[in-house]
Motif scaffolding. Structure first.
Motif, PDB file in Angstrom:
ATOM      1  N   THR A 122       3.276  -3.468  -4.950  1.00 44.36           N
ATOM      2  CA  THR A 122       3.372  -4.904  -4.707  1.00 44.36           C
ATOM      3  C   THR A 122       2.212  -5.325  -3.795  1.00 44.36           C
ATOM      4  N   PRO A 123       2.055  -6.601  -3.542  1.00 46.94           N
ATOM      5  CA  PRO A 123       0.990  -7.033  -2.617  1.00 46.94           C
ATOM      6  C   PRO A 123       1.119  -6.459  -1.212  1.00 46.94           C
ATOM      7  N   ARG A 124       2.321  -5.947  -0.864  1.00 50.38           N
ATOM      8  CA  ARG A 124       2.517  -5.397   0.481  1.00 50.38           C
ATOM      9  C   ARG A 124       2.331  -3.878   0.517  1.00 50.38           C
ATOM     10  N   SER A 125       2.076  -3.267  -0.607  1.00 53.73           N
ATOM     11  CA  SER A 125       1.878  -1.810  -0.650  1.00 53.73           C
ATOM     12  C   SER A 125       0.601  -1.439   0.094  1.00 53.73           C
ATOM     13  N   ARG A 126       0.711  -0.401   0.923  1.00 50.44           N
ATOM     14  CA  ARG A 126      -0.454   0.058   1.687  1.00 50.44           C
ATOM     15  C   ARG A 126      -0.701   1.565   1.548  1.00 50.44           C
ATOM     16  N   ALA A 127       0.314   2.315   1.116  1.00 48.59           N
ATOM     17  CA  ALA A 127       0.127   3.769   1.053  1.00 48.59           C
ATOM     18  C   ALA A 127       1.108   4.377   0.054  1.00 48.59           C
ATOM     19  N   ILE A 128       0.739   5.562  -0.425  1.00 41.59           N
ATOM     20  CA  ILE A 128       1.606   6.397  -1.249  1.00 41.59           C
ATOM     21  C   ILE A 128       1.818   7.696  -0.485  1.00 41.59           C
ATOM     22  N   LEU A 129       3.080   8.136  -0.417  1.00 38.05           N
ATOM     23  CA  LEU A 129       3.411   9.345   0.326  1.00 38.05           C
ATOM     24  C   LEU A 129       4.088  10.334  -0.630  1.00 38.05           C
ATOM     25  N   PRO A 130       3.303  11.151  -1.345  1.00 36.65           N
ATOM     26  CA  PRO A 130       3.887  12.166  -2.223  1.00 36.65           C
ATOM     27  C   PRO A 130       4.417  13.338  -1.412  1.00 36.65           C
ATOM     28  N   VAL A 131       5.562  13.873  -1.828  1.00 33.72           N
ATOM     29  CA  VAL A 131       6.180  15.018  -1.158  1.00 33.72           C
ATOM     30  C   VAL A 131       6.026  16.240  -2.057  1.00 33.72           C
ATOM     31  N   HIS A 132       5.311  17.242  -1.566  1.00 37.93           N
ATOM     32  CA  HIS A 132       5.158  18.505  -2.306  1.00 37.93           C
ATOM     33  C   HIS A 132       6.412  19.343  -2.049  1.00 37.93           C
ATOM     34  N   LEU A 133       7.440  19.048  -2.813  1.00 39.61           N
ATOM     35  CA  LEU A 133       8.782  19.534  -2.515  1.00 39.61           C
ATOM     36  C   LEU A 133       9.013  20.963  -2.978  1.00 39.61           C
ATOM     37  N   ILE A 146      -4.500   6.149  -9.258  1.00 39.84           N
ATOM     38  CA  ILE A 146      -3.726   4.932  -8.992  1.00 39.84           C
ATOM     39  C   ILE A 146      -4.062   4.378  -7.609  1.00 39.84           C
ATOM     40  N   ALA A 147      -4.100   5.261  -6.623  1.00 36.79           N
ATOM     41  CA  ALA A 147      -4.410   4.831  -5.254  1.00 36.79           C
ATOM     42  C   ALA A 147      -5.775   4.180  -5.168  1.00 36.79           C
ATOM     43  N   ARG A 148      -6.760   4.747  -5.854  1.00 34.51           N
ATOM     44  CA  ARG A 148      -8.106   4.170  -5.823  1.00 34.51           C
ATOM     45  C   ARG A 148      -8.126   2.790  -6.479  1.00 34.51           C
ATOM     46  N   ARG A 149      -7.418   2.647  -7.600  1.00 28.72           N
ATOM     47  CA  ARG A 149      -7.409   1.347  -8.297  1.00 28.72           C
ATOM     48  C   ARG A 149      -6.824   0.243  -7.426  1.00 28.72           C
ATOM     49  N   HIS A 150      -5.873   0.600  -6.587  1.00 28.42           N
ATOM     50  CA  HIS A 150      -5.155  -0.409  -5.800  1.00 28.42           C
ATOM     51  C   HIS A 150      -5.492  -0.353  -4.313  1.00 28.42           C
ATOM     52  N   ASP A 151      -6.492   0.435  -3.947  1.00 29.33           N
ATOM     53  CA  ASP A 151      -6.938   0.533  -2.552  1.00 29.33           C
ATOM     54  C   ASP A 151      -5.791   0.914  -1.620  1.00 29.33           C
ATOM     55  N   LEU A 152      -5.077   1.984  -1.986  1.00 24.69           N
ATOM     56  CA  LEU A 152      -3.966   2.476  -1.192  1.00 24.69           C
ATOM     57  C   LEU A 152      -4.326   3.807  -0.545  1.00 24.69           C
ATOM     58  N   ALA A 153      -3.866   4.014   0.661  1.00 23.98           N
ATOM     59  CA  ALA A 153      -4.025   5.306   1.325  1.00 23.98           C
ATOM     60  C   ALA A 153      -3.058   6.307   0.699  1.00 23.98           C
TER      61      ALA A 153
END
Length: 366
Positions: A122-133, A146-153
């Motif tokens: 969403t417009p408020r998204s700032r980061a993705i936190l994947p869990v290597h479970l 995906i992160a690069r396309r949307h400028d997310l950490a």
């Protein structure tokens, strides 16, 4: 004699002299906070991952908290992650005032379903936190795209995957930062608590060092933003230095145990761990599935075999996160897994005789 899902006493007997020497080394050093042991571990842990910087902290939860703060995540921001994880992953997001946004998991690997991530932005998204479970990696290449396309950490949660690799690249080296826990049960575990953040960014590393030490650069002078008191204990750092040298041998042993489980439990009806394409699993946990879990666990317990569920309650179903308004059925795969998964004993000092008892108990129960 009962068999626990985890134990350290066998390992301690094997490594006792080295571990006690580590304690003596710190006590004789003249510096009990930070100092050479902490600096040495940070350099060696960064080197193991071929990453520029490691900033050690007091536990894995604060590793995520400080990493989020260092990456600029603030109150009102959204962080995309999973509910099939240990609660501290999400507690850390909440601690910085951000909102966790959940996506479901893959039904075979139990890891973040990367194909669902883009729809959660969403417009408020700032980061993705994947869990290597459980000991293996999320599919990082499409996630990073995906992160690069949307400028997310991207902040990797590597607490359960020390030494795991994805298409030959070690976890912790993909994202803008990566958080680790050294809780005693971990693949690389301390004899107490501990954590660390890896990053390839000098500016992020500098912010992390300030944040773990009240926000100070010079003693007693807070620069820019107040921080925390989150330093790794020097004794734990020196112990981790000694154990880091043996990390690959711990992983080799875990894989041997996993191979015996795979062979001994084939055909029992248990769903055994699936390893994703390109992954090198380190088996922090050996997680299996069965719809009759409670009966199987009770039968094993009666035979002195103690199993565990990781995790019985998905985070979005906990009353402490009811404000997020994820109702029943919102993450169907995660919720189904929570009713069926359980963990078998898995630690390097688990003997073959003990493991055979575990396998025999499960075969009888099934």
């Amino acid at each position: 004699m009962s068999i626990g899902v985890w134990g350290y006493l066998g390992e301690y007997e094997q490594e006792r002299d080295d571990l006690l020497d580590a304690v003596d080394t710190v006590f004789r050093s003249g510096q009990l906070v930070l100092g050479a042991s902490v600096e040495g571990f940070e350099a060696e842990f960064a080197g193991y991952h071929n990453v520029d910087a490691c900033v050690s902290v007091d536990n894995g939860t604060n590793a995520i908290v400080l990493a989020l703060r260092a990456l600029g995540i603030e109150a009102g921001d959204e962080v995309i992650t999973v509910s099939n994880t240990a609660a501290p992953t999400v507690i850390a997001i909440d601690a910085v005032g951000a909102r966790p946004v959940f996506v479901d998991v893959d039904p075979d690997t139990y890891l973040m379903d990367v194909d669902q991530v883009e729809a959660a932005i969403t417009p408020r998204s700032r980061a993705i936190l994947p869990v290597h479970l459980y000991g293996q990696s999320v599919r990082m290449e499409p996630l990073l795209a995906i992160a690069r396309r949307h400028d997310l950490a991207v902040l990797e949660d590597c607490a359960q995957a020390h030494g795991a690799r994805h298409h030959g690249r070690i976890v912790g080296s993909f994202g803008d930062a990566a958080a680790f826990s050294f809780y005693p049960t971990k693949v690389l575990g301390a004899y107490g608590d501990g954590g660390a953040v890896l990053t390839g960014s000098r500016s992020t590393a500098a912010r992390l060092r300030r944040l773990r030490y009240y926000g100070m650069e010079d003693r007693y002078y807070v620069v820019q933003t107040p921080g925390h008191n989150c330093r790794l204990d020097a004794v734990q750092a020196e112990i981790l230095r000694r154990k880091l040298i043996r990390l690959d041998s711990y992983i080799k042993r875990r894989r041997e145990i996993a191979d015996r489980y795979r062979e001994g439990l084939a055909g029992t009806g248990l769903v055994l761990p699936a390893v994703a394409d390109g992954n090198e699993h380190v088996y922090y946990l050996y997680v299996v599935r069965h719809p009759d879990r409670e009966r199987i666990m009770a039968s094993a317990s009666a035979a002195g075999i103690h199993l565990n569920v990781s995790y019985r309650w998905p985070v979005h179903t906990m009353s402490g996160f009811a404000h997020l308004e994820y109702g029943p059925g919102s993450l169907p795969v995660t919720e189904r897994l929570a009713d069926e998964i359980f963990s078998l004993p898995m630690y390097p000092s688990l003997t073959e005789i003990a493991q055979e008892r575990v396998i025999d108990a499960l075969v009888r129960a099934l």
